[in-house]
Each structure stands twice: as structure tokens, then as C-alpha cells.
Design a protein around this motif. Structure first.
Motif, short mmCIF file in Angstrom:
data_model
loop_
_atom_site.label_atom_id
_atom_site.label_comp_id
_atom_site.label_asym_id
_atom_site.label_seq_id
_atom_site.Cartn_x
_atom_site.Cartn_y
_atom_site.Cartn_z
N PRO A 88 1.95 3.90 -4.01
CA PRO A 88 1.60 5.23 -4.54
C PRO A 88 2.37 6.36 -3.87
CG PRO A 88 -0.39 3.97 -4.10
CD PRO A 88 0.75 3.20 -3.53
N THR A 89 2.59 6.24 -2.56
CA THR A 89 3.34 7.26 -1.84
C THR A 89 4.78 7.30 -2.31
OG1 THR A 89 1.94 6.89 0.08
CG2 THR A 89 4.00 8.07 0.45
N ILE A 90 5.39 6.14 -2.46
CA ILE A 90 6.78 6.07 -2.93
C ILE A 90 6.88 6.61 -4.34
CG2 ILE A 90 8.65 4.48 -3.54
CD1 ILE A 90 7.65 2.71 -1.21
N GLN A 91 5.93 6.25 -5.20
CA GLN A 91 5.96 6.72 -6.59
C GLN A 91 5.82 8.23 -6.67
OE1 GLN A 91 2.96 5.00 -9.07
NE2 GLN A 91 3.87 5.76 -10.95
N SER A 92 4.92 8.81 -5.91
CA SER A 92 4.76 10.27 -5.95
C SER A 92 5.97 10.98 -5.36
CB SER A 92 3.48 10.69 -5.23
OG SER A 92 3.57 10.41 -3.85
N THR A 93 6.58 10.41 -4.33
CA THR A 93 7.79 11.00 -3.74
C THR A 93 8.95 10.99 -4.73
OG1 THR A 93 7.08 10.30 -1.55
CG2 THR A 93 9.41 10.87 -1.82
N SER B 281 0.82 -1.21 0.00
CA SER B 281 0.00 0.00 0.00
C SER B 281 0.85 1.26 0.00
CB SER B 281 -0.93 0.00 1.22
OG SER B 281 -0.15 -0.01 2.41
N LEU B 282 2.14 1.12 0.20
CA LEU B 282 3.06 2.26 0.17
C LEU B 282 3.47 2.65 -1.24
CD1 LEU B 282 5.45 1.32 3.11
CD2 LEU B 282 3.70 3.08 3.10
#
Length: 64
Positions: free
Chosen positions: A46-51, A43-44
Motif C-alpha cells: 500500500p505504501t509503494i502504491q500510494s507513493t 506489507s509495503l
């Protein structure tokens, strides 16, 4: 999902310990690769991709 998160945490700890030894072996690269695959499926992701995308955008605006 609980198993996936615990596997990601375990692989992260193993990868951190292997990087501290400063000897890159095939097994170390395999652990880091598995960590990446499990992170991509968690679930992390999308956060990693946007970062990573925002960091890349920031770096691309810096002029030497």
C-alpha cells in the motif's frame, strides 16, 4: 511474513548488484520480476502504491 520480508530483502540486494553490472540478462529480469511480485504481496504494497500514484499525479501536473 518474516520469510516474505527476508525474501524481498534478498531479492532487492541481488537486483541492486545485477543492475550495477549493467548487463541485463534474462536471469536479471527474472530476479527483478520476482522482487516486484514479492513486494506486491508484502506489507509495503500500500505504501509503494500510494507513493507511485502521488508521483504520477505530480508528474502529470507538470507542463512542458
Amino acid at each position: 511474513m518474516v520469510v516474505s520480508v527476508s525474501v524481498v530483502l534478498l531479492l532487492f540486494v541481488i537486483a541492486a548488484l545485477l543492475m550495477r553490472s549493467k548487463n541485463l540478462k534474462v536471469s536479471h529480469a527474472l530476479v527483478c520480476g520476482l522482487l516486484g511480485f514479492f513486494l506486491a504481496g508484502s506489507s509495503l504494497a500500500p505504501t509503494i502504491q500510494s507513493t507511485v500514484a502521488s508521483t504520477a499525479d505530480l508528474v502529470s501536473t507538470i507542463r512542458p
